[in-house]
Write an enzyme that holds these catalytic residues in place. Structure first.
Site, PDB file in Angstrom:
ATOM      1  N   SER A 147     124.815 -31.612  20.739  1.00  0.00           N
ATOM      2  CA  SER A 147     124.262 -32.923  20.452  1.00  0.00           C
ATOM      3  C   SER A 147     124.489 -33.257  18.965  1.00  0.00           C
ATOM      4  O   SER A 147     125.598 -33.101  18.478  1.00  0.00           O
ATOM      5  CB  SER A 147     122.779 -32.961  20.837  1.00  0.00           C
ATOM      6  OG  SER A 147     122.271 -34.261  20.743  1.00  0.00           O
ATOM      7  N   ASP A 334     126.975 -37.293  31.140  1.00  0.00           N
ATOM      8  CA  ASP A 334     126.380 -37.580  29.830  1.00  0.00           C
ATOM      9  C   ASP A 334     126.830 -38.952  29.348  1.00  0.00           C
ATOM     10  O   ASP A 334     128.005 -39.167  29.041  1.00  0.00           O
ATOM     11  CB  ASP A 334     126.814 -36.488  28.841  1.00  0.00           C
ATOM     12  CG  ASP A 334     126.154 -36.615  27.476  1.00  0.00           C
ATOM     13  OD1 ASP A 334     125.423 -37.603  27.239  1.00  0.00           O
ATOM     14  OD2 ASP A 334     126.377 -35.727  26.640  1.00  0.00           O
ATOM     15  N   HIS A 367     122.766 -35.800  29.292  1.00  0.00           N
ATOM     16  CA  HIS A 367     122.970 -35.119  28.024  1.00  0.00           C
ATOM     17  C   HIS A 367     122.265 -33.766  27.993  1.00  0.00           C
ATOM     18  O   HIS A 367     122.696 -32.845  27.296  1.00  0.00           O
ATOM     19  CB  HIS A 367     122.465 -36.005  26.891  1.00  0.00           C
ATOM     20  CG  HIS A 367     122.799 -35.481  25.530  1.00  0.00           C
ATOM     21  ND1 HIS A 367     124.092 -35.266  25.112  1.00  0.00           N
ATOM     22  CD2 HIS A 367     122.009 -35.119  24.488  1.00  0.00           C
ATOM     23  CE1 HIS A 367     124.089 -34.804  23.877  1.00  0.00           C
ATOM     24  NE2 HIS A 367     122.832 -34.699  23.474  1.00  0.00           N
TER      25      HIS A 367
END
Length: 417
Positions: A147, A334, A367
């Protein structure tokens, strides 16, 4: 061998030009350093230095109950701490031990609040470099992150290209797109419009310790709990996919046994309290007990501001000096950092002559996949660390000839404890 400690790096000047007299960085290490086996792991938005399980940790560590990548980092895991010396440092601006808005300003004796300097991902990278110097670590065998931690990895490659052999940017991109910037904006406005935010100066003498829980504003507390809760709920929605939300919640009612503090409006008592509402309310409540609202403002701005090409002609130009190998992992479900964004980054690497592999993982977890599917994330990382991009588990598609090594499932996410 494990270490949980804090180091004072002394005066620190941020990229904004503002300085603080003392930057303390909380960090954890795992394994034994042999001179060429150091792996730096960069945490995600609200993560901490507590990346792996520690035999001495007991319960909660640095406000975060679970090791956030405990099924990827550890003895016998993908990032094997019996082989590698793993370092994870909490980012400046956070509230998990590293100096941030809730820390005491030594010049005033009061919490910094929003007098704390603006923080960038470049500041995170520079503080990590100084920490590694303190630990006697020069060149890194690898730097790995997911991330915004994956953005942190990319910043390492443009800022210290000679200090890294291998890198893995997981569920990340060279920059956020406009939709995610917009959602982060609304999340921050939820905090700053809370009457208890008070311009960021909501701390009192009984709550200056970063590890203390937030007070419930409905009970007369002084912290912007409601605003932080709404911001966190927006974040939850961003990090889940439509498919995963449909599977988890659908349109189901939470049932009569489920309760909420109060209906959101007078008509709300007539309509069902749905499972998705109950989930968001629960996660928001848990988050406000462990995180600082100002830190959420600071770290989301750092993520939003990051642009790999800033100061360069292009992404390729920013990465051109890196002579190591880069693994990019993306996930089909995602929509925060998409497969398409990851491929743009991979193309930039190819244009720059950087050795790169873009590994696309089939997943409908959104995600969160990089945390909740270690059995898919672990093998490519393990292969990279042991054999570079020639490792057998790394491919440029989601299909692999051999069955990946089994990893225990993990039931955590960016937005749980």
């Amino acid at each position: 061998m494990t270490t949980k400690a804090t180091v004072d790096l002394g005066e620190f000047t941020f990229e904004s030009g503002e300085s603080i007299p003392s930057l303390e960085v909380a960090y954890e290490t795992y394994g034994e350093f042999t001179g060429d086996n150091a792996v730096l792991v960069c945490h995600a938005l609200t993560g901490s230095a507590h990346v792996a399980r520690r035999p001495d940790a007991g319960g909660e560590t640095a406000g975060q109950a679970r090791a956030w990548w405990g099924d990827v980092v550890g003895p016998g895991k993908a990032i094997d701490t019996t082989e590698y010396y793993v370092v994870c440092a909490n980012a400046p601006g956070s509230c998990y031990g590293t100096t941030g808005p809730s820390s005491t300003n030594p010049e005033t004796g009061e919490p910094y609040g929003t007098d704390f300097p603006p923080v960038t991902i470049g500041d995170w990278t520079r503080s990590q470099r100084r920490l590694l110097d303190e630990l006697g670590v020069g060149r890194l065998h690898a730097v790995v992150g997911g991330s915004v931690g994956g953005m942190n990895v990319l910043d390492w490659l443009r800022r210290y290209p000679d200090d890294v052999d291998y890198a893995a940017s997981v569920a990340a991109a060279a920059r956020l797109d406009a939709q995610c910037l917009a959602l982060d904006t609304v999340a921050r406005r939820a905090i700053t419009s809370d009457p208890n935010w008070n311009g960021g100066h909501y701390y009192d003498a009984s709550a200056t310790d970063e590890s203390e829980s937030s007070s419930d504003s409905s009970d007369g507390g002084s912290e912007p709990t409601d605003g932080l809760a709404r911001a966190r709920q927006i974040g939850h929605i961003m990090y889940l996919s439509k498919a995963s939300m449909a599977r988890k919640f659908g349109r189901r009612s939470a049932g009569r046994e489920a309760t909420r503090e109060k209906p959101t409006d007078p008509a709300g008592a007539f309509f069902p309290y749905r499972e998705v509402e109950s989930y968001l309310d629960y996660q928001a409540e848990k988050f406000t007990e462990r995180y600082d609202a100002n830190s959420y403002l600071y770290l989301t701005r750092a993520m939003d501001d990051f642009d790999l090409a800033a100061g360069y002609e292009s992404d390729a130009d920013a990465l051109a000096a890196f002579e190591g190998e880069l693994l990019i992992l993306s996930f089909t479900g995602d929509w925060h950092f998409t497969v398409e964004q990851a491929e743009v980054l991979a193309d930039a690497c190819r244009d720059a002559g950087v050795d790169v592999s873009h590994h696309v993982i089939e997943s409908d977890h959104g995600h969160d996949a990089f945390l909740v599917e270690p059995e898919k994330v672990g093998p490519p990382l393990s292969a990279l660390l042991s054999a570079g991009l020639d490792g057998r588990a790394i491919t440029d598609t989601a299909e692999e000839e051999d069955e990946p090594e089994a990893f225990a499932p993990v039931h955590t996410s960016l937005f749980s404890e």
